[in-house]
Design a protein around this motif. Structure first.
Motif, PDB file in Angstrom:
ATOM      1  N   ASP A 219     -17.159 -13.934  10.171  1.00 37.25           N
ATOM      2  CA  ASP A 219     -18.224 -13.773   9.183  1.00 37.25           C
ATOM      3  C   ASP A 219     -18.758 -15.138   8.754  1.00 37.25           C
ATOM      4  O   ASP A 219     -19.975 -15.342   8.675  1.00 37.25           O
ATOM      5  CB  ASP A 219     -17.692 -13.000   7.971  1.00 37.25           C
ATOM      6  CG  ASP A 219     -18.772 -12.695   6.942  1.00 37.25           C
ATOM      7  OD1 ASP A 219     -19.972 -12.683   7.286  1.00 37.25           O
ATOM      8  OD2 ASP A 219     -18.405 -12.462   5.766  1.00 37.25           O
TER       9      ASP A 219
ATOM     10  N   LYS B 239     -13.145  -1.524   9.527  1.00 34.65           N
ATOM     11  CA  LYS B 239     -13.118  -1.495   8.068  1.00 34.65           C
ATOM     12  C   LYS B 239     -13.358  -2.882   7.475  1.00 34.65           C
ATOM     13  O   LYS B 239     -14.132  -3.045   6.533  1.00 34.65           O
ATOM     14  CB  LYS B 239     -11.795  -0.944   7.560  1.00 34.65           C
ATOM     15  CG  LYS B 239     -11.759  -0.859   6.033  1.00 34.65           C
ATOM     16  CD  LYS B 239     -10.362  -0.772   5.491  1.00 34.65           C
ATOM     17  CE  LYS B 239     -10.320  -0.726   3.990  1.00 34.65           C
ATOM     18  NZ  LYS B 239     -10.980  -1.828   3.313  1.00 34.65           N
ATOM     19  N   LEU B 240     -12.671  -3.886   8.016  1.00 33.09           N
ATOM     20  CA  LEU B 240     -12.826  -5.245   7.477  1.00 33.09           C
ATOM     21  C   LEU B 240     -14.256  -5.760   7.631  1.00 33.09           C
ATOM     22  O   LEU B 240     -14.801  -6.382   6.711  1.00 33.09           O
ATOM     23  CB  LEU B 240     -11.836  -6.197   8.149  1.00 33.09           C
ATOM     24  CG  LEU B 240     -10.365  -5.983   7.794  1.00 33.09           C
ATOM     25  CD1 LEU B 240      -9.468  -6.837   8.693  1.00 33.09           C
ATOM     26  CD2 LEU B 240     -10.104  -6.289   6.326  1.00 33.09           C
TER      27      LEU B 240
ATOM     28  N   HIS C  93       0.843  -1.201   0.000  1.00 35.55           N
ATOM     29  CA  HIS C  93       0.000   0.000   0.000  1.00 35.55           C
ATOM     30  C   HIS C  93       0.879   1.252   0.000  1.00 35.55           C
ATOM     31  O   HIS C  93       0.656   2.184  -0.787  1.00 35.55           O
ATOM     32  CB  HIS C  93      -0.923  -0.025   1.216  1.00 35.55           C
ATOM     33  CG  HIS C  93      -1.795   1.178   1.333  1.00 35.55           C
ATOM     34  ND1 HIS C  93      -2.857   1.416   0.478  1.00 35.55           N
ATOM     35  CD2 HIS C  93      -1.765   2.222   2.192  1.00 35.55           C
ATOM     36  CE1 HIS C  93      -3.433   2.562   0.812  1.00 35.55           C
ATOM     37  NE2 HIS C  93      -2.788   3.066   1.843  1.00 35.55           N
TER      38      HIS C  93
ATOM     39  N   GLY D  93     -16.873  -3.795   7.884  1.00 36.55           N
ATOM     40  CA  GLY D  93     -17.646  -2.939   6.974  1.00 36.55           C
ATOM     41  C   GLY D  93     -17.546  -3.397   5.529  1.00 36.55           C
ATOM     42  O   GLY D  93     -18.527  -3.343   4.783  1.00 36.55           O
ATOM     43  N   ASP D  94     -16.355  -3.842   5.129  1.00 33.49           N
ATOM     44  CA  ASP D  94     -16.169  -4.355   3.762  1.00 33.49           C
ATOM     45  C   ASP D  94     -17.080  -5.551   3.489  1.00 33.49           C
ATOM     46  O   ASP D  94     -17.451  -5.812   2.354  1.00 33.49           O
ATOM     47  CB  ASP D  94     -14.716  -4.782   3.535  1.00 33.49           C
ATOM     48  CG  ASP D  94     -13.752  -3.606   3.454  1.00 33.49           C
ATOM     49  OD1 ASP D  94     -14.205  -2.452   3.355  1.00 33.49           O
ATOM     50  OD2 ASP D  94     -12.521  -3.862   3.498  1.00 33.49           O
ATOM     51  N   ARG D  95     -17.419  -6.262   4.545  1.00 32.27           N
ATOM     52  CA  ARG D  95     -18.314  -7.424   4.422  1.00 32.27           C
ATOM     53  C   ARG D  95     -19.763  -7.048   4.735  1.00 32.27           C
ATOM     54  O   ARG D  95     -20.604  -7.916   4.906  1.00 32.27           O
ATOM     55  CB  ARG D  95     -17.837  -8.538   5.363  1.00 32.27           C
ATOM     56  CG  ARG D  95     -16.499  -9.120   4.946  1.00 32.27           C
ATOM     57  CD  ARG D  95     -15.970 -10.066   6.002  1.00 32.27           C
ATOM     58  NE  ARG D  95     -14.759 -10.696   5.560  1.00 32.27           N
ATOM     59  CZ  ARG D  95     -14.684 -11.911   5.010  1.00 32.27           C
ATOM     60  NH1 ARG D  95     -15.769 -12.631   4.854  1.00 32.27           N
ATOM     61  NH2 ARG D  95     -13.531 -12.404   4.630  1.00 32.27           N
ATOM     62  N   GLN D  96     -20.006  -5.764   4.853  1.00 37.57           N
ATOM     63  CA  GLN D  96     -21.336  -5.221   5.147  1.00 37.57           C
ATOM     64  C   GLN D  96     -21.888  -5.750   6.464  1.00 37.57           C
ATOM     65  O   GLN D  96     -23.091  -6.034   6.585  1.00 37.57           O
ATOM     66  CB  GLN D  96     -22.291  -5.478   3.991  1.00 37.57           C
ATOM     67  CG  GLN D  96     -21.813  -4.821   2.711  1.00 37.57           C
ATOM     68  CD  GLN D  96     -22.714  -5.080   1.537  1.00 37.57           C
ATOM     69  OE1 GLN D  96     -23.604  -5.912   1.571  1.00 37.57           O
ATOM     70  NE2 GLN D  96     -22.501  -4.326   0.473  1.00 37.57           N
TER      71      GLN D  96
ATOM     72  N   ALA E  15      -7.592  -9.863   9.206  1.00 32.87           N
ATOM     73  CA  ALA E  15      -8.350 -10.304   8.033  1.00 32.87           C
ATOM     74  C   ALA E  15      -8.804 -11.751   8.188  1.00 32.87           C
ATOM     75  O   ALA E  15      -9.946 -12.096   7.860  1.00 32.87           O
ATOM     76  CB  ALA E  15      -7.507 -10.145   6.771  1.00 32.87           C
TER      77      ALA E  15
END
Length: 182
Positions: free
Chosen positions: A158, A122-123, A10, A125-128, A151
């Motif tokens: 999840d 964030k992680l 990144h 949130g990325d998976r809603q 991660a």
């Protein structure tokens, strides 16, 4: 330098975007003329340099040595990323080892509390997934401090929540963490 998934790539991409740097592969570097690369004027990036040099052998070390000298002479820049600092690389070429020994080195260490909590948010949130702050705090306090582990755990949490059709709660997170140690 830093562990896998700590943000090296990144940061290299940000450097590339801001500076106009050119991303080099070990194959591209091996086939290149170091003087021509340095004369092009753009900074260069070699990711996972320790592994690339290990695979490329002494010929690639020789090329990197000449590139380093050419960039030094022209005022150019070079960004190397790796899991270990250059002082711990198994370099055969003493001249390259001495050049890298005086180069500035920055370690990307494990994330602190605020950072790991932000990454978890964030992680998820990325998976809603909407996860309550107490769940984030619970998980952050009990997990290994790495982006890769964050991660992996979010994926496992999840998966368990989906398979059981449950919300992400402290008891569910506790179960995922307990299953990891068994």
């Amino acid at each position: 330098w830093g562990p896998p998934a700590c943000g090296k790539t990144h940061l290299a991409r940000l450097f590339e975007a801001i500076s106009g740097a050119r991303l080099m592969t070990s194959c591209g570097l091996a086939a290149a003329d170091p003087v021509e690369l340095a004369a092009a004027g753009a900074p260069l990036i070699l990711e996972d340099a320790e592994r690339a040099l290990g695979v490329g052998g002494e010929d690639l070390e020789e090329t990197l040595f000449h590139l380093y000298n050419a960039l030094s002479d022209s005022g150019g820049g070079l960004l190397l990323t790796a899991e270990n600092p250059p002082a711990r690389w198994d370099l055969k070429l003493a001249d390259l080892r001495s050049r890298l020994a005086v180069a500035p080195v920055a370690e990307i260490g494990p994330p602190g509390d605020a950072m790991i909590e932000a990454v978890l948010v964030k992680l998820f949130g990325d998976r809603q997934l909407k996860v309550e702050p107490d769940v984030i705090r619970y998980l952050a306090a009990r997990m290994e401090r790495s982006f890769a582990e964050a991660a992996r755990l979010v994926g496992a949490i999840d998966g368990m929540a989906l398979s059981r059709r449950r919300n992400v709660t402290v008891p569910l997170v506790r179960e995922v963490l307990d299953n990891k140690t068994e």
